[in-house]
Design an enzyme around this catalytic site. Structure first.
Site, PDB file in Angstrom:
ATOM      1  N   ASP A 197      -0.207  -7.481   1.732  1.00  0.00           N
ATOM      2  CA  ASP A 197       0.285  -6.175   1.686  1.00  0.00           C
ATOM      3  C   ASP A 197       1.724  -6.452   2.110  1.00  0.00           C
ATOM      4  O   ASP A 197       2.126  -5.885   3.033  1.00  0.00           O
ATOM      5  CB  ASP A 197      -0.606  -5.499   2.781  1.00  0.00           C
ATOM      6  N   HIS A 235       0.890  -1.338  -0.008  1.00  0.00           N
ATOM      7  CA  HIS A 235       0.000  -0.186   0.115  1.00  0.00           C
ATOM      8  C   HIS A 235       0.768   1.131  -0.008  1.00  0.00           C
ATOM      9  O   HIS A 235       0.172   2.285  -0.223  1.00  0.00           O
ATOM     10  CB  HIS A 235      -1.108   0.049   1.092  1.00  0.00           C
ATOM     11  N   SER A 294       4.129   2.283   8.270  1.00  0.00           N
ATOM     12  CA  SER A 294       3.946   1.160   7.328  1.00  0.00           C
ATOM     13  C   SER A 294       4.978   0.786   6.529  1.00  0.00           C
ATOM     14  O   SER A 294       5.945   1.642   6.123  1.00  0.00           O
ATOM     15  CB  SER A 294       2.888   1.616   6.449  1.00  0.00           C
TER      16      SER A 294
END
Length: 263
Positions: A117, A69, A215
């Protein structure tokens, strides 16, 4: 890469971070302690500047591992991403390398919104290994992380939910959480926890977690002398929530894919 047996021993050798303050709930650290992590900077053309967007992990001098992402979305372009390696301080120092291209896992968002992801990222120019730029060790394919073992996040992300990113690299220790228990918690929100995910935090206590800006960065196991990346920071319900722990992509589901594509 370490063997399954060796890793199992290392996982129980983790020691608590000393003096952790109440990443979230963490404390300052240095790139010398985590030379395997890099900053992913995103170019904001409307501001004409680069800002921290995510983290990533060094696989080789040319390849990184991060979250899909972080390299997706309506305005994603490879030339709007670069990495900064070898520095403790956000957006300052170290060496800067621009992205050639990223390969997001083909199952990203296919089964569920957050599944798969993970990605690998090729750099236009190679890193140079130094004491503060080093290749990471990733977990073997299909390794099952035990419940309730110490794990560590590191990154420059938000230190409070909705707050600001950290100028100095942070780290925080928490514990792996049983997948089925985590799955039942997230069902209350109609969100799906798959076997390709790892939940970690302080269940029913909260206060320690990765957050926005972390992230793509690492979830380590194995203690300070034998850090092994078992997860890639992916998503969660807020940050450091006592009921809903943070969720990382389970690297062991994708180790073979990572190794096949990052060469």
């Amino acid at each position: 890469m370490v063997s399954h047996l060796t890793l199992a021993v290392l996982l129980f050798a983790g020691t608590a971070l000393v003096g952790a303050k109440r990443i979230i709930g963490g404390e300052d650290t240095t790139i010398e302690e985590y030379p395997y992590i890099v900053q992913v900077e995103t170019y904001r053309d409307w501001e004409n500047l680069w800002r921290l967007g995510c983290g990533a992990n060094i696989l080789t001098t040319r390849w990184l591992m991060s979250a899909a992402h972080c390299f997706a979305g309506w305005n994603y372009r490879p030339d709007f991403r670069r990495i900064r390696a070898g520095t403790t301080i956000k957006n300052t120092g170290g060496s800067v390398h621009y992205v050639d291209y990223a390969i997001n896992h083909p199952e990203y968002t296919v089964a569920t919104r957050y599944d798969g992801d993970i990605n690998v990222v090729r750099l236009l120019t190679p890193l140079v290994y130094t004491p503060v730029i080093q290749k990471a060790t990733i977990v073997p394919q299909d390794y099952i992380l035990p419940d309730n073992v110490p794990v560590v996040h590191a990154g420059w992300g938000h230190t409070t939910q909705g707050g600001s990113t950290s100028r100095i690299l942070q780290h925080v220790e928490m514990y792996s959480i049983n997948t089925e228990l985590c799955r039942q918690r997230y069902l209350r929100l109609r969100e799906t926890i798959t076997d390709n995910m790892i939940c970690a935090g302080l269940l029913d206590v909260g206060g320690r977690d990765a957050c926005q800006g972390d992230s793509g960065g690492p979830l380590y196991a194995g203690g300070s002398e034998n850090r092994v990346i078992v997860g890639v920071v992916a998503w969660g319900h807020g940050c450091a929530n006592e009921t809903y722990p943070g969720v990382s992509t389970r690297v062991a589901s994708y180790t073979n894919w990572v190794r096949e594509n990052a060469r």
